[in-house]
Design an enzyme around this catalytic site. Structure first.
Site, PDB file in Angstrom:
ATOM      1  N   ALA B 250       0.834  -1.205   0.000  1.00  0.00           N
ATOM      2  CA  ALA B 250       0.000   0.000   0.000  1.00  0.00           C
ATOM      3  C   ALA B 250       0.872   1.260   0.000  1.00  0.00           C
ATOM      4  CB  ALA B 250      -0.926  -0.021   1.198  1.00  0.00           C
ATOM      5  N   HIS B 251       0.232   2.395  -0.081  1.00  0.00           N
ATOM      6  CA  HIS B 251       0.971   3.656  -0.194  1.00  0.00           C
ATOM      7  C   HIS B 251       1.821   3.959   1.030  1.00  0.00           C
ATOM      8  CE1 HIS B 251      -2.916   6.037   1.128  1.00  0.00           C
ATOM      9  NE2 HIS B 251      -2.690   5.007   1.893  1.00  0.00           N
TER      10      HIS B 251
END
EC number: 2.3.1.191
Lengths: 350, 350, 350
Positions: B250-251
């Site tokens: 994920a980011h």
């Protein structure tokens, strides 16, 4: 020869000032309204000209040391702010709206790339953008303002609603209808065959998947997420449903409006998820179950029965050092026996 | 008309002899140095001319019966070897290096396929290979010796470092910078929007994702793996990080150098994983957590708090026949009550 | 200008009557044999002209209220049926066969799309269909009746067997051999490098993956599923294996004929799964294990040791409201201590 261009998204794109931002988004302002804002950044990394935000109290220490030009924050944090600030009831939302002004994602460029292959009876709005290496099948419709990025495959009888964006390499297999402003990330596959099989004399018989997929307005579909089409009826996402990456939505699932599913979660066939549900990462929902509105499932939990009441639900065991875990896990294998012994010893009849 | 060509990768590509291999890789040799080696295979399947290896003691029985021309093994196994052998301190590594000589993966063929669509201000090194149906966006850079295989989509402001290879159908969405010698397998998506949402008056508000992805030298990214770009800062993989297939990063995740993640694992936003960590298949790490260096997480475990000490960690329960499992699982639902009853009976105050 | 065409798959494609269907599929008939059937639908949604089915007793209430023209059902349900019916021993299979008559998936259109890039020494049967933006590598073979849909990448030394269908954007990396009638959904990647690594002086050394993938006749591979090629030997799927979406099959796995794996399951390297196994969604099988024939693994279970006996197996804990779960999960961390205390109190020596 192109002239050198700054590639940083945080750099100036258009002139914004603190005063203009405050007015546009209805925010309070402490500082000089004429101060230009050239980009956005985190409290820890922001430099002169850049705007940061404080929403989570645990970053308050970073506020003190920030190099930001200004900070978006709540009224109660404004007093401690060493630089200019924009005061918001919800700093995270306000910041999101401001940050969008600095997003370098290009606007749609209307037109069909010469390499694209479009069926004679497909209909592409002149105000849509169709990228290179796109194929669009019979009877499909691409509405105004929609972007179909490089390498997308649109099969037969599909619709991409107005202002929707298929970033790149998205597949709509067949009978997929996207509403308006739907955002689909690369690698997503919508409308593949549901996994319908009947066992017949020792071999699998494929059950044709004759339904479609309907995706409501303002949905977002993550990278490499898959949404199968229905067996007879459709698989349905209500409006404003948000799916992260690598999610699997099986045939005939129905997901209510405003629900959000985190990465790698999976929903089995014909399950029905309510509105405003939150499904954690790597969680699973078995087939044919129903979840009420506002149900939250924590990460890696498995839903094995319908849930009728809003609230938070979990399964699994806590993580431990492997040695401790092994000892406890070994006991789990005999938990029923253990419980019976306790019950016998304490005279509990169950 | 092409002449018939052997397609087997195990067949002769260039003349190697036991003596030349021993010298090249610094191995001991028992046997005739002039013996030609025409390919590699497992102990069980190797035939005349082929080289096999023995690293795991449990395959020692196969050594006795092997049809291999020669075997790479440890000193202590050499005595039992019925055929010629190459003696190595680490037979698996030595074998890997020898096997690479027989890998038929074609070398880069410099040049841009005529079907590729390259932005005017993108920069493609003349010594790079760009395959068919590739699109490369504005300001992106492909360095010398890099291969961008068929169907890849490179968005804007990306870099593919020297000698990196995007096998096929890889997407770099935007602001993705790959170091040198990075290998990315088909279907991987790097740089898609992180899953950033704010709830505002009953609807989701998208938080722009303005960061990028930075991938260090010598990383490998598996098929259909996804790595989102950061919200403001970048998502970062250190050098020599190895990701298997279908992993979700994920980011703003940061993964330290030399860590390896097995298939279907998932790391949630802003988690920070140390160096030399090993994450098992289908395991998960929740957002904003930190893992120290040299932490191992076993398969399908969920990390729910930061881990400060190196070591092996696990969650979950052991697999059992369904009938036993049901009985034990039912007791888990009342484990706290059970524990209280025990504590009362045994006078433990907790 | 195309004339308006119905896009509904349930609409008439060819004239079918109840009598003709009964005769063709060997079914009993109660009603007028001349009644035309124009499509298929669920009991709840079927309208005049449409055929529905009743297989699961819990939908019996819907039978009473159905608007279907006729229903496929078991002898024992025929008495209660308010409309015409086709009587079958296995109504689900019978319905599947009838529904296939209404499936609008187009038949293969022989020929190679002008945009496709086919290696000079690849061999494409004249009766195969090759879609737009397809690339086919050296020495690969596409057999008669096969469909290679838009955006597929076929590498070197691959075979697509007769009447197989790669729907769109499928990648066969190298040395992948598909049997006859194999169906592969979009985004699937077969034949990528297995995840083979050796640690050498603090850095990962890649182990070349020189094997291939062999897929038997009549297999189905779901969207975004990945099947790595073997390290030395092949990764093998027996005939009629059915894989749902987003499944990960690691190198050198062997799956026996007629096994079916549900979405997001994962099988680690060199595991061997028997015939007629059923693996639930998000389940995992560790490397080098063996599962006997007819083993069923329930959803999200992790197989950590070989299973020698047919039957159903499970791991995990039941889902509960988060508050209860937290209390129970906290006790799990001390389950071994708890068990010891019980044993001490009840004088059990273990």
């Amino acid at each position: 020869m192109a002239t050198p261009t700054s590639t940083a998204p945080h750099a100036v794109r258009s002139p914004h000032t603190l005063g203009a931002l405050a007015e546009r988004f209805g925010l309070g302002l402490r500082g000089d309204p004429a101060t230009p804002v050239t980009g956005v950044a985190t409290l820890a990394r922001a430099a002169a000209g850049q705007l940061a935000f404080l929403a989570n109290p645990r970053y308050r220490a970073e506020l003190m040391a920030t190099g930001a030009e200004a900070v978006v924050l709540r009224e109660e944090d404004a007093g401690e702010c060493p630089v200019a600030c924009l005061v918001a009831r919800d700093p995270y939302s306000a910041f999101a709206r401001i940050a969008a002004l600095f997003d370098p994602t290009p606007a749609p460029r209307a037109g069909v790339h010469p390499s694209a292959v479009v069926a004679a009876d497909a209909r592409v709005d002149p105000a849509a953008e169709i990228g290179p290496f796109v194929s669009i099948g019979a009877r499909s419709v691409i509405e105004a303002g929609a972007v179909v990025g490089p390498g997308c495959v649109i099969g037969e009888d599909c619709t991409v609603g107005a202002d929707s964006r298929l970033v790149a390499r998205v597949t709509l297999v067949t009978r997929v209808r996207l509403g308006a402003r739907v955002l689909v990330h690369p690698g997503a596959v919508l409308g593949a065959d549901g996994f319908g099989l009947a066992m017949e004399q020792g071999r699998w018989l494929k059950v044709p998947q004759l339904g479609g997929v309907v995706v409501g307005d303002d949905c977002e579909i993550g990278a490499n997420t898959t949404i199968d089409r229905g067996a007879l009826d459709d698989t349905v996402l209500g409006e404003d449903v948000r799916l992260d990456n690598q999610i699997q939505i099986a045939h005939n699932v129905v997901i209510g409006a405003h629900s959000a599913l985190a990465g790698c979660s999976a929903v089995a066939g014909s399950a029905k998820i309510g509105r405003y549900c939150l499904i954690g990462g790597s969680a699973g929902v078995l087939g044919h179950l129903e979840l009420a509105d506002r149900v939250t499932i924590t990460a890696m939990s498995l839903v094995t029965h319908s849930i009728r009441e809003p609230g938070e639900y979990s399964s699994g065991t806590p993580i431990q050092d492997n040695r401790s875990w092994r000892r406890n896990a070994a006991r789990f294998k005999h938990l029923d026996t253990l419980a019976r012994r306790i019950n016998a010893a304490t005279k509990d009849p169950t």
